[in-house]
Design a protein around this motif. Sequence first.
Motif, short mmCIF file in Angstrom:
data_model
loop_
_atom_site.label_atom_id
_atom_site.label_comp_id
_atom_site.label_asym_id
_atom_site.label_seq_id
_atom_site.Cartn_x
_atom_site.Cartn_y
_atom_site.Cartn_z
N ARG A 72 49.25 -53.75 55.38
CA ARG A 72 50.11 -52.76 54.71
C ARG A 72 49.44 -52.36 53.40
NH1 ARG A 72 54.85 -50.74 55.69
NH2 ARG A 72 55.25 -52.29 57.31
N SER A 111 53.93 -46.11 51.68
CA SER A 111 53.51 -47.38 52.23
C SER A 111 53.16 -47.17 53.70
CB SER A 111 54.62 -48.43 52.09
OG SER A 111 54.27 -49.65 52.70
N ARG A 112 51.98 -47.62 54.11
CA ARG A 112 51.52 -47.43 55.48
C ARG A 112 50.78 -48.66 55.99
NH1 ARG A 112 51.87 -41.86 57.10
NH2 ARG A 112 52.85 -40.76 55.37
N LEU A 113 50.73 -48.80 57.32
CA LEU A 113 49.97 -49.88 57.92
C LEU A 113 48.47 -49.61 57.87
CD1 LEU A 113 52.05 -50.66 61.16
CD2 LEU A 113 52.22 -51.73 58.92
N SER A 150 56.07 -48.82 61.40
CA SER A 150 56.20 -49.61 60.18
C SER A 150 56.82 -50.98 60.44
CB SER A 150 57.04 -48.85 59.15
OG SER A 150 57.19 -49.59 57.97
N SER A 151 57.75 -51.07 61.38
CA SER A 151 58.43 -52.34 61.67
C SER A 151 58.18 -52.82 63.10
CB SER A 151 59.94 -52.17 61.43
OG SER A 151 60.21 -51.88 60.08
N ASN A 180 62.07 -50.51 64.33
CA ASN A 180 61.88 -49.10 63.96
C ASN A 180 63.15 -48.35 64.33
OD1 ASN A 180 58.98 -49.11 63.10
ND2 ASN A 180 58.73 -49.86 65.20
N LYS A 204 57.67 -42.43 59.41
CA LYS A 204 56.80 -43.45 58.82
C LYS A 204 57.61 -44.63 58.27
CE LYS A 204 56.47 -41.69 54.06
NZ LYS A 204 55.59 -41.11 53.05
N GLY A 207 60.46 -47.70 58.32
CA GLY A 207 61.06 -48.62 59.26
C GLY A 207 62.48 -48.22 59.61
#
Length: 448
Positions: A176, A199-201, A292-293, A349, A430, A432
């Motif tokens: 992340r 915030s991104r993976l 994201s999740s 998600n 994007k 969660g």
Amino acid sequence: MLEPIDSTSLLSRASELVDLARKAGATAADAVVVRSKSRSVSVRLGKVEGVDSSESDDFSLRVFVGARVASVSANPGFDLRVLAERAVAMAKASPEDPFACLADSGDLSRDHPDLGLFDATDVSSQQLTDAALEAESAALAVGGVTNSGGAGASASMGGLVLVTSHGFSGSYMATRFGRGVSVIAGEGTGMERDHESDSRLHYVDLDAAVEIGRKAGERAVRRLNPRKADTGTGLTVIYDPRVARGLVSHIASAINGAAIARKTSFLKDRMGQQILRKGLTISDDPLVYKGSSSRPFDGEGVQGQRLLMVEDGVLNHWFLATSAARELGLKTNGRGARGGNTVSPTSTNLALEPGDVSPEDMIASIKDGFYLTELIGHGADLVTGEYSRGASGFWIENGALTYPVSEVTIASNMKDMFLNMTPASDIDRKFGTASPTVLIENMTIAGR
């Protein structure tokens, strides 16, 4: 390039711990290792205020002796045998819990899909510093911005190693990356604050630092010289996506199986009934690629599938882990999350699916209403459904946003709010928990 942390040794250690627990008298057991490694930088007014770095492996062992259960935690370096024997002794002295157990072996994941959760980009402290400084500089360059609340950037990776006594063994890692800034506009008692972040993976997917800073600055300036709105009832409120996501989170909390089992949700008796306006859908999917999740399996080793939690306005599912599911006479749907030594149901998600109307057309359709951009306080009662929050945003007159509004309170009951929701078409997945802009009719506003 950043390399994934090798989980082989941790899987072996967790497996040995489970075996020792069985030898010590446990009828069942599972061992979890939560991995984390992070680096972050914070800056303010062009100067670095902090550089932080951390790395940890946290072990948890949960043992069952019949219907009795106990959990213990430890850091690396502990004596496996001592920890296992201590956990079993604690379980034997614990009261019985008729619902605590491992997931059924038939529910366990046999195939762990690659969900694109890991990015090998190695981001240095200098790159994080440069991004934070760039975001702050862009925000301070916006006319009307007078001070900075600070900016930051971070990079982290973490993951889960899980071994159970009935045959499950698996692990996954996720990265992340994040950056954000908060700034102040105006002077003296007329100051207003706002922020922007991302915030991104995957590092390449992050919004540009300059764009993040510009948005933060413009948002702060737009809030200058606010007024109080008149008190009124039966008003239309439009939730900006930043606050609409909170509404979706309230729905998720109200249909959480643990809350239903405790009878602490205002939706506890509504399964199979209409809780949202007809046509609305809320989905939850743990298997979204780069979501994201996302997760290939949950905290009990169960692979969840995409579910329509609410379909055409009708409630279809609770979020369930094994313990809550057993208490309700149901089966888990793979929504268990480890939290320390416990497993609790959570969303993955989650999304309120979008409608057909653009947010611009939605605003244009309103003669007199409130566009909400920020909420204050925790006035959402999930037991009764009562809803009362401090709010700020912009007044809508004749289909256009006009002056900023602050120091007002919006109120209703969530049962009524959910039935009067209309989503726009602008969802950003994007997050969660994702939501488009949302219009809610028949709200009460307390102002001047």
